[in-house]
Design an enzyme around this catalytic site. Structure first.
Site, PDB file in Angstrom:
ATOM      1  N   TRP A  64       0.815  -1.231   0.000  1.00 22.81           N
ATOM      2  CA  TRP A  64       0.000   0.000   0.000  1.00 22.81           C
ATOM      3  C   TRP A  64       0.840   1.270   0.000  1.00 22.81           C
ATOM      4  CZ3 TRP A  64      -4.559  -0.968   3.966  1.00 22.81           C
ATOM      5  CH2 TRP A  64      -5.315  -2.061   3.517  1.00 22.81           C
ATOM      6  N   HIS A  78      13.005  -2.116  -0.753  1.00 22.27           N
ATOM      7  CA  HIS A  78      12.192  -1.581  -1.850  1.00 22.27           C
ATOM      8  C   HIS A  78      12.939  -0.435  -2.527  1.00 22.27           C
ATOM      9  CE1 HIS A  78       8.975   0.352  -4.060  1.00 22.27           C
ATOM     10  NE2 HIS A  78       8.315  -0.798  -3.974  1.00 22.27           N
ATOM     11  N   GLU A 108      12.025   2.328  -3.565  1.00 23.63           N
ATOM     12  CA  GLU A 108      11.726   3.678  -3.040  1.00 23.63           C
ATOM     13  C   GLU A 108      12.525   3.943  -1.757  1.00 23.63           C
ATOM     14  OE1 GLU A 108       7.491   3.176  -3.048  1.00 23.63           O
ATOM     15  OE2 GLU A 108       7.505   3.256  -5.231  1.00 23.63           O
ATOM     16  N   GLU A 110      11.716  -6.281  -8.921  1.00 22.56           N
ATOM     17  CA  GLU A 110      10.948  -5.098  -9.291  1.00 22.56           C
ATOM     18  C   GLU A 110      11.819  -4.148 -10.109  1.00 22.56           C
ATOM     19  OE1 GLU A 110       7.425  -4.480  -6.439  1.00 22.56           O
ATOM     20  OE2 GLU A 110       9.135  -3.486  -5.550  1.00 22.56           O
ATOM     21  N   GLY A 144       1.576  -2.539  -6.194  1.00 19.65           N
ATOM     22  CA  GLY A 144       1.373  -1.245  -5.546  1.00 19.65           C
ATOM     23  C   GLY A 144       0.007  -0.684  -5.901  1.00 19.65           C
ATOM     24  N   GLY A 145      -0.010   0.221  -6.885  1.00 20.97           N
ATOM     25  CA  GLY A 145      -1.222   0.956  -7.254  1.00 20.97           C
ATOM     26  C   GLY A 145      -2.482   0.112  -7.363  1.00 20.97           C
TER      27      GLY A 145
HETATM   28  P1  PGA Z   1       3.237  -0.528  -8.696  1.00 18.51           P
HETATM   29  O1  PGA Z   1       4.218  -0.702  -7.442  1.00 18.51           O
HETATM   30  O2  PGA Z   1       2.424  -1.797  -8.811  1.00 18.51           O
HETATM   31  O3  PGA Z   1       2.380   0.668  -8.364  1.00 18.51           O
HETATM   32  O4  PGA Z   1       4.096  -0.325  -9.895  1.00 18.51           O
HETATM   33  C1  PGA Z   1       4.846  -1.937  -7.173  1.00 18.51           C
HETATM   34  C2  PGA Z   1       5.768  -1.808  -5.983  1.00 18.51           C
HETATM   35  O5  PGA Z   1       6.414  -0.765  -5.844  1.00 18.51           O
HETATM   36  O6  PGA Z   1       5.870  -2.737  -5.149  1.00 18.51           O
END
Ligand code: PGA
Length: 268
Positions: A10, A97, A99, A169, A236-237
């Site tokens: 999330w 991750h 990010e 990812e 994610g989204g």
């Molecule tokens: P996303 O994100 O499905 O919005 O591309 C995936 C994630 O960062 O785990």
């Protein structure tokens, strides 16, 4: 046959009420679905973990944290330890991750330390790796991914290596709407499994769950999950929307059913 994991990351989304509503709905949905071969995870923000855990307690849904400190405890304002997660019975935790790597300067070396803290508290790490667009365009994908594996797992014992979930990812596919093609993803997943076979043992590699993440949606998940080495999605989204999330769970359920029928079909 490995089960399929559908995990919703999330990120910094949903408030307390939205978390409660979603957790209740998805717990009810997956209890009705009753499919042991699909593992469903949701990763809400820290303040709502306890509530999400108690809501999903008697359902097939499990809760994951989005991060953990690599330190044990002490004067580290804002950090949350593995012991704390363990005290509220969090079974899974995402680490590394992109990010976090990008905005919080996490490195493979401290991803490894996070992994060690999680092992100390019997929490399953979901270790994220993946290349940037520049690295892919320069033909460095394999090198980057193998280096990340080397860095994250250096010194991790074989007994522990079998407890992790890896998430591939590609950074260029996260939140961009640009997904790796199933073939591009499969190629890297195969490489990752091979790395585990070479550096640990064949049966650890065979049992390893490798999730794909990066713009997974209801309309592309079937093709991705159909690949031999893709064992689920870190989403994610599209995991924030109940309809989309449950459509993807249903797709995983359909695939498991199809594979089971194929396996049980009499051969001629
Ligand atoms: P996303 O994100 O499905 O919005 O591309 C995936 C994630 O960062 O785990």
């Amino acid at each position: 046959m490995r089960d399929i994991i559908i995990a919703g990351n999330w990120k910094m989304n949903k408030n307390r009420q939205e978390t409660k509503d979603f957790a209740e709905q998805v717990a009810g949905y997956s209890t009705r679905l009753d499919l042991p071969a699909v593992r469903i995870l949701i990763a809400p923000p820290y303040p709502f973990l306890c509530e999400a855990i108690s809501i999903t307690e008697n359902s097939p849904v499990a809760v994951a944290a989005q991060e953990v400190s690599y330190r044990h405890n002490g004067a580290f304002t804002g950090e949350v330890s593995a012991a704390m997660l363990s005290s509220i019975q969090v079974p899974y935790c995402i680490i590394g991750h992109s990010e976090r790597r990008q905005y919080h300067h996490e490195t493979d070396a401290n991803v490894k330390e996070r992994m060690q803290r999680l092992f100390e508290h019997q929490i399953t790490p979901i270790v994220c790796i993946g290349e940037t667009l520049g690295q892919r365009d320069a033909g460095e994908t394999a090198k980057v991914v193998l280096n990340q594996l080397q860095g994250c797992f250096a010194g991790i014992e074989p007994a522990d290596s079998g407890k992790v979930i890896v998430a591939y990812e590609p950074v260029w596919a996260i939140g961009t709407g640009r997904t790796a093609t199933p073939q591009q993803a499969q190629e890297v997943h195969h490489l990752i499994r091979q790395w585990f076979a070479n550096n640990y043992k064949a049966d650890i590699a065979t049992g390893l769950h490798i999730l794909y993440g990066g713009s997974v949606r209801p309309d592309n998940i079937m093709e991705l999950l159909s690949q031999a080495d893709i064992d689920g999605g870190l989403i994610g989204g599209a995991s924030l929307d109940f309809e989309q999330f449950t459509t993807m769970i249903q797709t995983a359920a359909d695939l498991i059913k199809y594979r089971t029928e194929q396996r049980n079909a009499p051969s001629h």
